[in-house]
Motif scaffolding. Structure first.
Motif, short mmCIF file in Angstrom:
data_model
loop_
_atom_site.label_atom_id
_atom_site.label_comp_id
_atom_site.label_asym_id
_atom_site.label_seq_id
_atom_site.Cartn_x
_atom_site.Cartn_y
_atom_site.Cartn_z
N ARG A 96 -57.85 122.17 21.72
CA ARG A 96 -56.80 121.41 22.34
C ARG A 96 -55.29 121.66 21.75
NH1 ARG A 96 -56.75 114.96 22.86
NH2 ARG A 96 -56.50 114.61 20.75
N PHE A 97 -55.48 122.09 20.43
CA PHE A 97 -54.22 122.48 19.89
C PHE A 97 -54.21 123.98 19.85
CE2 PHE A 97 -54.95 118.14 18.27
CZ PHE A 97 -53.50 117.67 18.31
N GLY A 98 -55.11 124.69 20.36
CA GLY A 98 -54.96 126.27 20.26
C GLY A 98 -55.72 126.81 18.93
N ALA A 99 -56.44 126.00 18.04
CA ALA A 99 -56.78 126.16 16.59
C ALA A 99 -58.20 126.57 16.67
CB ALA A 99 -56.37 124.94 15.85
N ASP A 100 -58.61 127.32 15.79
CA ASP A 100 -59.80 127.78 15.59
C ASP A 100 -60.52 126.54 14.87
OD1 ASP A 100 -59.87 129.81 17.19
OD2 ASP A 100 -59.28 131.18 15.41
N PRO A 101 -62.01 126.34 14.81
CA PRO A 101 -62.73 125.31 14.05
C PRO A 101 -62.87 125.89 12.81
CG PRO A 101 -64.26 126.44 15.70
CD PRO A 101 -62.95 127.04 16.08
N ALA A 102 -62.81 124.99 11.87
CA ALA A 102 -63.04 125.15 10.35
C ALA A 102 -64.47 125.62 10.41
CB ALA A 102 -62.68 124.02 9.55
N PRO A 103 -64.66 126.34 9.30
CA PRO A 103 -66.27 127.08 9.01
C PRO A 103 -67.02 126.13 8.46
CG PRO A 103 -64.67 127.48 7.12
CD PRO A 103 -63.91 126.92 8.27
N GLY A 104 -68.10 126.11 8.89
CA GLY A 104 -69.39 125.24 8.85
C GLY A 104 -69.10 123.88 9.20
N GLY A 105 -69.76 123.06 8.54
CA GLY A 105 -69.71 121.71 9.31
C GLY A 105 -68.43 120.95 8.98
N TYR A 112 -57.53 124.93 10.02
CA TYR A 112 -57.93 125.60 8.85
C TYR A 112 -57.24 126.98 8.38
CZ TYR A 112 -61.75 127.37 5.55
OH TYR A 112 -62.32 127.84 4.52
N ASP A 113 -56.59 127.00 7.28
CA ASP A 113 -55.74 127.90 6.72
C ASP A 113 -56.63 129.14 6.41
OD1 ASP A 113 -53.91 129.73 5.68
OD2 ASP A 113 -53.32 128.34 4.34
N THR A 114 -56.72 130.38 7.33
CA THR A 114 -57.32 131.41 7.01
C THR A 114 -56.45 132.72 6.29
OG1 THR A 114 -56.84 132.11 9.21
CG2 THR A 114 -59.16 130.92 8.69
N SER A 115 -55.29 132.28 6.24
CA SER A 115 -54.28 133.23 5.44
C SER A 115 -54.94 133.52 3.99
CB SER A 115 -53.01 132.78 5.47
OG SER A 115 -52.84 131.56 4.46
N ALA A 116 -54.51 134.83 3.64
CA ALA A 116 -55.07 135.51 2.49
C ALA A 116 -54.65 134.58 1.29
CB ALA A 116 -54.54 136.81 2.02
N ASP A 117 -53.37 133.79 1.20
CA ASP A 117 -52.90 133.10 0.01
C ASP A 117 -53.11 131.69 0.26
OD1 ASP A 117 -50.81 132.69 1.81
OD2 ASP A 117 -49.57 133.23 0.53
N ALA A 118 -53.50 131.39 1.33
CA ALA A 118 -53.67 129.92 1.74
C ALA A 118 -52.45 129.29 1.91
CB ALA A 118 -54.68 129.12 0.84
N GLY A 119 -51.40 129.89 2.26
CA GLY A 119 -49.91 129.37 2.07
C GLY A 119 -49.46 128.72 3.63
N ARG A 120 -50.28 128.84 4.58
CA ARG A 120 -49.78 128.41 6.04
C ARG A 120 -49.55 126.87 5.67
NH1 ARG A 120 -53.80 129.81 10.52
NH2 ARG A 120 -52.36 128.44 11.53
N VAL A 121 -48.27 126.38 6.50
CA VAL A 121 -48.18 124.95 6.72
C VAL A 121 -48.19 124.52 8.08
CG1 VAL A 121 -46.79 125.06 4.53
CG2 VAL A 121 -45.74 125.55 6.47
N TRP A 122 -47.83 125.52 8.98
CA TRP A 122 -48.15 125.12 10.37
C TRP A 122 -49.49 125.65 11.20
CZ3 TRP A 122 -43.40 127.66 8.73
CH2 TRP A 122 -42.35 127.02 8.33
N HIS A 123 -50.01 124.88 12.01
CA HIS A 123 -51.07 125.17 12.50
C HIS A 123 -50.67 126.34 13.51
CE1 HIS A 123 -50.09 123.50 16.56
NE2 HIS A 123 -51.61 123.96 16.81
N ASP A 124 -49.76 126.58 13.96
CA ASP A 124 -49.22 127.53 14.85
C ASP A 124 -47.62 127.93 14.59
OD1 ASP A 124 -47.99 129.14 16.95
OD2 ASP A 124 -49.42 128.25 18.29
N ASP A 125 -47.32 129.06 14.09
CA ASP A 125 -46.12 129.37 13.61
C ASP A 125 -45.00 129.70 14.80
OD1 ASP A 125 -46.83 129.58 11.02
OD2 ASP A 125 -47.38 131.78 11.13
N THR A 126 -45.34 129.82 16.06
CA THR A 126 -44.75 129.91 17.06
C THR A 126 -44.15 128.65 17.89
OG1 THR A 126 -46.11 131.93 17.66
CG2 THR A 126 -44.79 130.92 19.30
N SER A 127 -45.38 127.91 17.78
CA SER A 127 -44.78 126.50 18.38
C SER A 127 -44.32 125.38 17.30
CB SER A 127 -45.91 125.97 19.37
OG SER A 127 -47.11 125.72 18.55
N CYS A 128 -44.91 125.63 16.14
CA CYS A 128 -44.77 124.40 15.21
C CYS A 128 -43.79 124.92 14.08
CB CYS A 128 -45.90 124.19 14.75
SG CYS A 128 -46.98 123.18 15.94
#
Length: 171
Positions: A4-13, A152-168
């Motif tokens: 509902r936030f437009g985010a993908d589920p984290a991997p595994g459990g 879940y931050d999938t960026s190469a450097d794990a440096g994301r701080v917003w779940h969606d750069d466009t809206s947040c």
């Protein structure tokens, strides 16, 4: 709840931890509480366990939520969200039983309890596994206080701080 936030589920459990955290009411996004009442909570749990089963390759445990489970589960979720946002305080939860087995050389695990205890047991197991595998550090809370979605931050450097750069992100 994570979608509902437009985010993908984290991997595994770890997706279950993320889904529980994202079940909270979000006024800014106009999203209700996924644990507001028994009907909503059962819907949340059914969806969360389908995702968990798909992500882990295990059969979804048979868990049900009844009215007395809701307040303790909401309290646990709120403590979890606060801890995920800060990660400076200890996060201790009384132990819950998890059954672990080997099937065809592969570990399987399931909560021994039902209701809120069963959900908390499975979340505890997933937190432990995520810390052990190094995936936990990529589970983050969006820096936009109005959003606060857990992603879940999938960026190469794990440096994301917003779940969606466009809206947040910064406008």
């Amino acid at each position: 709840m994570t979608r509902r936030f437009g985010a993908d589920p984290a991997p595994g459990g770890l997706c279950l931890v993320q889904d529980l955290a994202n079940s909270a009411h979000n006024r800014a996004a106009g999203l209700g509480d996924g644990l507001a009442d028994r009907r909503a909570a059962r819907g949340w749990l059914a969806d969360a366990l389908v995702t968990w089963a798909a992500q882990t390759g295990q059969a979804a445990p048979r868990l049900t939520l009844v009215e007395p489970d809701l307040a303790p589960l909401r309290q646990f979720r709120d403590r979890l969200r606060a801890w995920l946002g800060r990660r400076t305080d200890d996060f201790t939860v009384p132990a819950r039983a998890v059954r672990v087995a080997l099937r065809a050389g592969r570990p399987t695990y399931a909560p021994q309890g039902d209701g809120a205890d069963g959900v908390v047991a499975l979340v505890q197991a997933e937190l432990l596994l995520a810390v052990h595998t190094g995936k936990f550090s990529r589970l983050k809370t969006c820096a936009n206080a109005d959003c606060a979605a857990v992603f879940y931050d999938t960026s190469a450097d794990a440096g994301r701080v917003w779940h969606d750069d466009t809206s947040c992100g910064p406008q």
